[in-house]
Design a protein around this motif. Sequence first.
Motif, PDB file in Angstrom:
ATOM      1  N   ALA A 309       1.033  -1.088  -0.119  1.00 36.52           N
ATOM      2  CA  ALA A 309       0.056   0.079  -0.064  1.00 36.52           C
ATOM      3  C   ALA A 309       0.783   1.285  -0.022  1.00 36.52           C
ATOM      4  N   LYS A 310       1.976   1.306   0.957  1.00 32.94           N
ATOM      5  CA  LYS A 310       2.886   2.465   0.864  1.00 32.94           C
ATOM      6  C   LYS A 310       3.440   2.583  -0.557  1.00 32.94           C
ATOM      7  N   GLN A 311       3.917   1.666  -1.274  1.00 32.77           N
ATOM      8  CA  GLN A 311       4.432   1.888  -2.646  1.00 32.77           C
ATOM      9  C   GLN A 311       3.558   2.031  -3.766  1.00 32.77           C
ATOM     10  N   PHE A 312       2.385   1.338  -3.568  1.00 33.71           N
ATOM     11  CA  PHE A 312       1.584   1.513  -4.854  1.00 33.71           C
ATOM     12  C   PHE A 312       0.319   1.880  -4.640  1.00 33.71           C
ATOM     13  N   GLY A 313       0.009   2.176  -3.334  1.00 32.74           N
ATOM     14  CA  GLY A 313      -1.609   2.510  -3.170  1.00 32.74           C
ATOM     15  C   GLY A 313      -1.499   3.964  -3.628  1.00 32.74           C
ATOM     16  N   ASP A 314      -2.931   4.250  -3.729  1.00 29.62           N
ATOM     17  CA  ASP A 314      -3.443   5.592  -4.378  1.00 29.62           C
ATOM     18  C   ASP A 314      -3.594   6.578  -2.998  1.00 29.62           C
ATOM     19  N   PHE A 315      -2.754   7.692  -3.378  1.00 28.71           N
ATOM     20  CA  PHE A 315      -3.128   8.580  -2.042  1.00 28.71           C
ATOM     21  C   PHE A 315      -3.449   9.894  -2.619  1.00 28.71           C
ATOM     22  N   ARG A 316      -4.260   9.820  -3.868  1.00 30.74           N
ATOM     23  CA  ARG A 316      -4.666  11.080  -4.108  1.00 30.74           C
ATOM     24  C   ARG A 316      -6.088  11.549  -3.412  1.00 30.74           C
ATOM     25  N   GLU A 317      -6.714  10.221  -3.282  1.00 32.10           N
ATOM     26  CA  GLU A 317      -7.956  10.247  -2.474  1.00 32.10           C
ATOM     27  C   GLU A 317      -7.858  10.037  -1.104  1.00 32.10           C
ATOM     28  N   ALA A 318      -7.124   9.248  -0.920  1.00 32.31           N
ATOM     29  CA  ALA A 318      -6.910   8.566   0.361  1.00 32.31           C
ATOM     30  C   ALA A 318      -6.207   9.613   1.371  1.00 32.31           C
ATOM     31  N   PHE A 319      -6.881   9.567   2.710  1.00 32.51           N
ATOM     32  CA  PHE A 319      -6.127  10.491   3.829  1.00 32.51           C
ATOM     33  C   PHE A 319      -5.163   9.808   4.441  1.00 32.51           C
ATOM     34  N   ASP A 320      -5.021   8.604   4.523  1.00 31.03           N
ATOM     35  CA  ASP A 320      -4.068   7.758   5.099  1.00 31.03           C
ATOM     36  C   ASP A 320      -3.890   6.553   4.606  1.00 31.03           C
ATOM     37  N   ILE A 321      -3.038   5.731   5.223  1.00 32.25           N
ATOM     38  CA  ILE A 321      -2.727   4.377   4.817  1.00 32.25           C
ATOM     39  C   ILE A 321      -3.901   3.503   4.990  1.00 32.25           C
ATOM     40  N   ASP A 322      -4.717   3.512   5.929  1.00 30.38           N
ATOM     41  CA  ASP A 322      -5.823   2.690   6.183  1.00 30.38           C
ATOM     42  C   ASP A 322      -6.752   2.724   5.212  1.00 30.38           C
ATOM     43  N   GLN A 323      -6.853   3.961   4.928  1.00 31.12           N
ATOM     44  CA  GLN A 323      -7.875   4.224   3.841  1.00 31.12           C
ATOM     45  C   GLN A 323      -7.680   3.731   2.470  1.00 31.12           C
ATOM     46  N   SER A 324      -6.338   4.164   2.117  1.00 30.21           N
ATOM     47  CA  SER A 324      -5.505   3.441   0.864  1.00 30.21           C
ATOM     48  C   SER A 324      -5.867   2.081   0.813  1.00 30.21           C
ATOM     49  N   MET A 325      -5.532   1.511   1.944  1.00 29.86           N
ATOM     50  CA  MET A 325      -5.656  -0.110   1.993  1.00 29.86           C
ATOM     51  C   MET A 325      -6.999  -0.582   1.771  1.00 29.86           C
ATOM     52  N   GLU A 326      -8.065  -0.013   2.289  1.00 26.52           N
ATOM     53  CA  GLU A 326      -9.404  -0.350   2.058  1.00 26.52           C
ATOM     54  C   GLU A 326      -9.577  -0.175   0.572  1.00 26.52           C
TER      55      GLU A 326
ATOM     56  N   SER B 167       6.278  11.228   4.099  1.00 21.61           N
ATOM     57  CA  SER B 167       5.134  10.915   3.111  1.00 21.61           C
ATOM     58  C   SER B 167       3.918  10.815   4.023  1.00 21.61           C
ATOM     59  N   ARG B 168       2.724  10.919   3.741  1.00 26.90           N
ATOM     60  CA  ARG B 168       1.691  10.636   4.421  1.00 26.90           C
ATOM     61  C   ARG B 168       1.202   9.228   4.235  1.00 26.90           C
ATOM     62  N   ARG B 169       2.076   8.199   3.390  1.00 23.93           N
ATOM     63  CA  ARG B 169       1.735   6.931   3.189  1.00 23.93           C
ATOM     64  C   ARG B 169       2.380   6.356   4.550  1.00 23.93           C
ATOM     65  N   ASP B 170       3.353   6.970   5.013  1.00 22.59           N
ATOM     66  CA  ASP B 170       4.139   6.248   5.999  1.00 22.59           C
ATOM     67  C   ASP B 170       3.943   7.161   7.592  1.00 22.59           C
ATOM     68  N   PHE B 171       3.016   7.236   8.099  1.00 25.39           N
ATOM     69  CA  PHE B 171       3.028   8.055   9.464  1.00 25.39           C
ATOM     70  C   PHE B 171       3.896   7.537  10.341  1.00 25.39           C
ATOM     71  N   PRO B 172       4.135   5.787  10.403  1.00 20.86           N
ATOM     72  CA  PRO B 172       4.769   5.435  11.619  1.00 20.86           C
ATOM     73  C   PRO B 172       6.437   6.001  11.341  1.00 20.86           C
ATOM     74  N   GLN B 173       6.858   5.925  10.037  1.00 32.87           N
ATOM     75  CA  GLN B 173       8.268   6.293   9.512  1.00 32.87           C
ATOM     76  C   GLN B 173       8.464   7.853  10.210  1.00 32.87           C
ATOM     77  N   THR B 174       7.335   8.646   9.827  1.00 31.23           N
ATOM     78  CA  THR B 174       7.506  10.040   9.999  1.00 31.23           C
ATOM     79  C   THR B 174       7.570  10.050  11.597  1.00 31.23           C
ATOM     80  N   PHE B 175       6.933   9.524  12.291  1.00 27.12           N
ATOM     81  CA  PHE B 175       6.863   9.640  13.620  1.00 27.12           C
ATOM     82  C   PHE B 175       8.081   9.342  14.278  1.00 27.12           C
ATOM     83  N   LEU B 176       8.660   7.991  13.820  1.00 32.52           N
ATOM     84  CA  LEU B 176       9.970   7.625  14.173  1.00 32.52           C
ATOM     85  C   LEU B 176      10.979   8.717  14.094  1.00 32.52           C
ATOM     86  N   LYS B 177      10.994   9.355  12.892  1.00 28.66           N
ATOM     87  CA  LYS B 177      11.872  10.260  12.436  1.00 28.66           C
ATOM     88  C   LYS B 177      11.593  11.553  13.604  1.00 28.66           C
TER      89      LYS B 177
END
Lengths: 508, 274
Positions: A309-326, B167-177
Amino acid sequence: MNCIIIIEMGTDAVRVFAFDLSGNLISSSKGHYPTFHEQPDHSEQDPEQMFITMLYILKNLLNEKIYPKKYTVTCICFGSSMHSLLAVDKDGIPLGNAITWADNRGKKEAAELKQSGLGEEIYRATGTPIHPMSSLIKIAWMKNHEPEKFKQAQKFMPIKSYIIQQLTGDCVIDYSIASATGLMNIHKLTWDEAALEFAGITPQELPDLHPVFYSGVTLKKEYQRVLKLSPTVKILIGSSDGCLATLGAGVWENSMATITIEDSGAFRIIGDKIIEDPKQQIFNYLLTDKHIITGGPTSNGGVIFNWFAKQFGDFREAFDIDQSMEMLIEEAAGVEVGSGGLIFLPFLHGERAPIWNPNSRGCYFGVNIRHERKHFIRATIEGILYEMYSIGRTLEKHRHIESLSINGSFASIPFCTQIIADLFNKPVSTLNHADSIGKGAFLLSATEMGIYPSLEEASKTVTMHQTYLPNAENHKVYAQYFKVFESLITKVADEFDAISDLQQRYSQ
Amino acid sequence: MHFPHILEFTHKKNNTIQLNSFNSNVTDCICLYYILEGKFSWMIDLQQHTLYPGDFALVLPGQRIGGESGILNIGALFGLKISAEDCGKLLLGKWSGLSKKEKLSINQILLVNKQQLVLKLKEAQVLMYNLQLELQNEEVGFYTRVNQLLDELFVLISRQLIRQNNSRRDFPQTFLKLEQTLRQNLAHQWTVEEMAALTGMGTTAFTEKVKNYSGFSPLNYLINIRITEATKLLKKNEVNVTDIALSTGFYSSQHFSTTFKKLTGYTPSEFRKK
């Protein structure tokens, strides 16, 4: 009104639960602590930070949620993740950080021991597969690579023993945690001579061994005062996360097994006998000397989908990783069973059961020109679950299993639960409570207090929430793809070693 | 002199290679470069960087910059030098119209990220051209406009640094930093605004996210780290309690003592003796 407090020192956070004596959850709270990776194979945590975090969360929960509701704490029981190791000096002061289960620094020591006859002997005696996760290998590594620290160390203990020692002054360890160190003889219930000799230590350098029901320690006065607890509150040393989750999953019947998938995962069964595995693929951990938890762990559970999800998830609409995973799960649901013949080996963290190869790596296999992004999403999820199926089949060689119960945030995603049912071709049930470790620790405490006559009776109070039935058609498709998955792993064994070696040499 | 803080502003087109045209020097001011054309090979703080059009380089007081082999390559670029105050510690001086809190946040962000000296920052091009026009034409309002453009530039740089790092993809990483940054300077009186700024989030969203992820409010998480570090120092038995208190960010040994006892039941000196 009386209540029981559970303190669970987990992989990334401490969780504190409060149950009333009927097993209803009154409240729970968690406090996160970080994991440090100073070097690629290293994984460490700060023992003082873990202690302070635990104390803070416990104190706040008591003051904000328990005392205002007029509850009195009668018992505190501990749970914790397995395999951590902390060395302390003659004054009990930590020599650096605690090393976690995910640490692979002892790869070489483990490989050498595993190939020797001694390795097999130690595995038989201790029930812990020879792998860098175990305390046995971590101590041996320290002896070889940090001789000064090794010499200075007066005691070696898991983080749970350190936490209990801070609170009570006594250095103790329970059978469950001890049976996962690779140092305890699970047949004789003592520290194992051969294992200790390999590690280069004596029994005096380890905590005192006790059953999970042991309550012969008391809180120091200062902590009684600051936590407003009575001197008579019972401190139960408790068990490990794996054993407690199995108890809390209610799989006491011999024909049942439980699957846990959080970041990592495991397939577990319970029985009254140690299961000998000539291939050394499974663990035997003790809940008590008469209740053995047998199973296999994977290092590649939800953490791999998280990576995807971190690498390939869509974050244009998702607020955070949980939403992106959904959103990814939704896309995956639209793809046919078997991802159009795209197969994923999920070994991004190396792998434990059943192959026990820290050098194994991930792989997408069978990509053709028609595969789209969505096929990769589904293949990633299926790959993680194929691996769980592979562990399950290893256990099925020893035990006939008819049904499964699941827990953990990844396995409980309905989409994943259905795939598990289809893969195994067995009914899969979800549980009525959110946290099986907390529930298991409650059942353990309540049994000790005489609320239930036995652990068996206690586990019968666990109720299932919903059952997913297998789809036979889907199972047929999965079974064929799984054959390719399985044979692929053995075929690329040499290439796993080669690529891992190159990665270590050239990547930063 | 309208702008004592602007030490130099250049828009340079370099057509020939000359020896010693860009020798390595430790700067005592803030140097900013925006590449318009060509390819530049520079050494910044002993790190080799290749800069292309659209790249922006930021060098802070005390850092070293120069062309590879002392040469300025062929190409075109903007260069801007701005003086810092308080011996180079206060990067945005009195000229800046930003609020005190914002200045502090930007200061923190630039200092924490000073190893990340080259940014992709195409948006800076328009700013640099406008800055050039204002400085050349001196039309009405130019005094305010120039300083506004500089503020805008620093805000843009800070936001880009955060975007590249968190990146907001990775809050845990941001938080660790964030945790590592806090631990490196525990004595600093961190505010929630400063911590939020380091992660590139608004204060409310940051507080919510931290609470959800860690179980602590940001300030309580900070106190937690302070007590953790203090515990280690107390056990070492080498440093006196007042020094421990101050080095871990408590206002005084009294403040330390009260906070420590409230959580652990021991005063620091009792804890040491136990």
